[in-house]
Design a protein around this motif. Sequence first.
Motif, PDB file in Angstrom:
ATOM      1  N   SER A  18      34.377  40.013  30.992  1.00 44.30           N
ATOM      2  CA  SER A  18      35.425  40.848  31.782  1.00 44.30           C
ATOM      3  C   SER A  18      34.843  41.627  33.494  1.00 44.30           C
ATOM      4  O   SER A  18      33.900  41.402  33.292  1.00 44.30           O
ATOM      5  CB  SER A  18      36.182  42.190  31.012  1.00 44.30           C
ATOM      6  N   THR A  19      35.682  41.668  34.070  1.00 45.55           N
ATOM      7  CA  THR A  19      35.400  42.769  35.643  1.00 45.55           C
ATOM      8  C   THR A  19      33.887  43.890  34.904  1.00 45.55           C
ATOM      9  O   THR A  19      33.031  43.998  35.640  1.00 45.55           O
ATOM     10  CB  THR A  19      36.149  42.875  36.302  1.00 45.55           C
ATOM     11  N   ASN A  20      34.674  44.562  33.585  1.00 46.41           N
ATOM     12  CA  ASN A  20      33.749  46.022  34.029  1.00 46.41           C
ATOM     13  C   ASN A  20      32.837  45.667  32.858  1.00 46.41           C
ATOM     14  O   ASN A  20      31.875  45.516  32.969  1.00 46.41           O
ATOM     15  CB  ASN A  20      34.806  46.754  32.460  1.00 46.41           C
ATOM     16  N   LYS A  66      30.583  44.671  35.463  1.00 47.68           N
ATOM     17  CA  LYS A  66      29.995  46.024  36.225  1.00 47.68           C
ATOM     18  C   LYS A  66      28.631  46.728  35.100  1.00 47.68           C
ATOM     19  O   LYS A  66      28.403  47.271  35.841  1.00 47.68           O
ATOM     20  CB  LYS A  66      31.160  47.018  36.415  1.00 47.68           C
ATOM     21  N   LYS A 101      34.284  32.085  32.694  1.00 50.51           N
ATOM     22  CA  LYS A 101      35.137  32.601  33.508  1.00 50.51           C
ATOM     23  C   LYS A 101      36.700  31.318  32.416  1.00 50.51           C
ATOM     24  O   LYS A 101      36.180  30.434  33.032  1.00 50.51           O
ATOM     25  CB  LYS A 101      35.732  32.288  34.602  1.00 50.51           C
ATOM     26  N   GLN A 132      40.445  39.311  36.770  1.00 47.72           N
ATOM     27  CA  GLN A 132      39.017  39.639  36.675  1.00 47.72           C
ATOM     28  C   GLN A 132      37.810  39.072  37.240  1.00 47.72           C
ATOM     29  O   GLN A 132      38.188  38.538  38.430  1.00 47.72           O
ATOM     30  CB  GLN A 132      37.753  38.897  35.158  1.00 47.72           C
ATOM     31  N   ASP A 133      36.594  39.919  38.076  1.00 45.88           N
ATOM     32  CA  ASP A 133      36.007  40.125  39.083  1.00 45.88           C
ATOM     33  C   ASP A 133      34.400  39.454  38.586  1.00 45.88           C
ATOM     34  O   ASP A 133      34.192  40.033  38.280  1.00 45.88           O
ATOM     35  CB  ASP A 133      36.634  41.303  40.075  1.00 45.88           C
ATOM     36  N   TYR A 134      34.222  37.788  38.751  1.00 47.81           N
ATOM     37  CA  TYR A 134      33.073  37.467  38.503  1.00 47.81           C
ATOM     38  C   TYR A 134      32.448  38.154  40.318  1.00 47.81           C
ATOM     39  O   TYR A 134      30.930  36.643  39.516  1.00 47.81           O
ATOM     40  CB  TYR A 134      33.070  35.686  38.109  1.00 47.81           C
TER      41      TYR A 134
END
Length: 222
Positions: free
Chosen positions: A170-172, A175, A188, A195-197
């Motif tokens: 997940s993005t969170n 981070k 992924k 979601q940002d990888y």
Amino acid sequence: MLRTVIFDMDGVIVDTEPVHRYAYYAHFDELGIAVSEKVYTSFTGFSTKNTYQKVKELFHIKEEVEDLVLRKRTLFNESFDTKPDLELIEGVRNLIVELHRQDIELILGSSASKSTIQRVFNRFELFPYFSHIVSGEDFPQSKPDPAIFNQAASLAKISAKEHCLVIEDSTNGIKAANAAGIKVLGYKSQNSKKQDYSTADFVIESFTTLDPTHLLQLFQSK
């Protein structure tokens, strides 16, 4: 050198997201609130407590967070216990077993509650492979706050963060690993949504081709 792998659970070890989603939306219906897909996706990586803190803030509901958490947990447990097709993510058991066999320490760093972790680990007999379990239940803030991963790294036999790797979906979570100063592998999957990888050190789309040797090579390349 890689000595410790810190696994997230939901979406990495087991895909409980459909069960969580059912429980949340069943509860949202009970509460009479309409939570959009965009808002629900923003909760990814949050603990249940932090999710309901945000829900209270957004929808001004009167129920206490603790009561909301207990009701959602009841809905989740009822669904979890009756869902026959819940399985580990393809390839992850072999990775866990092989890492453990090669004396790589495994620690769980999950936003999930202790009761959910217990259910998953009992059902799939995972306790023998993990030296420590760190639950988001024990922290005031969820990922992307780095507290879960800071705690997990501190419990490792070799606690220096340069010897640790986080596996997150997940993005969170990514981070949080970034904020903790720990390398992170982004998983992924086909089920990953929005979601940002981009800040992961490496990204994979399947565990089926990832063995300890490959993982060590990825780790040493950074």
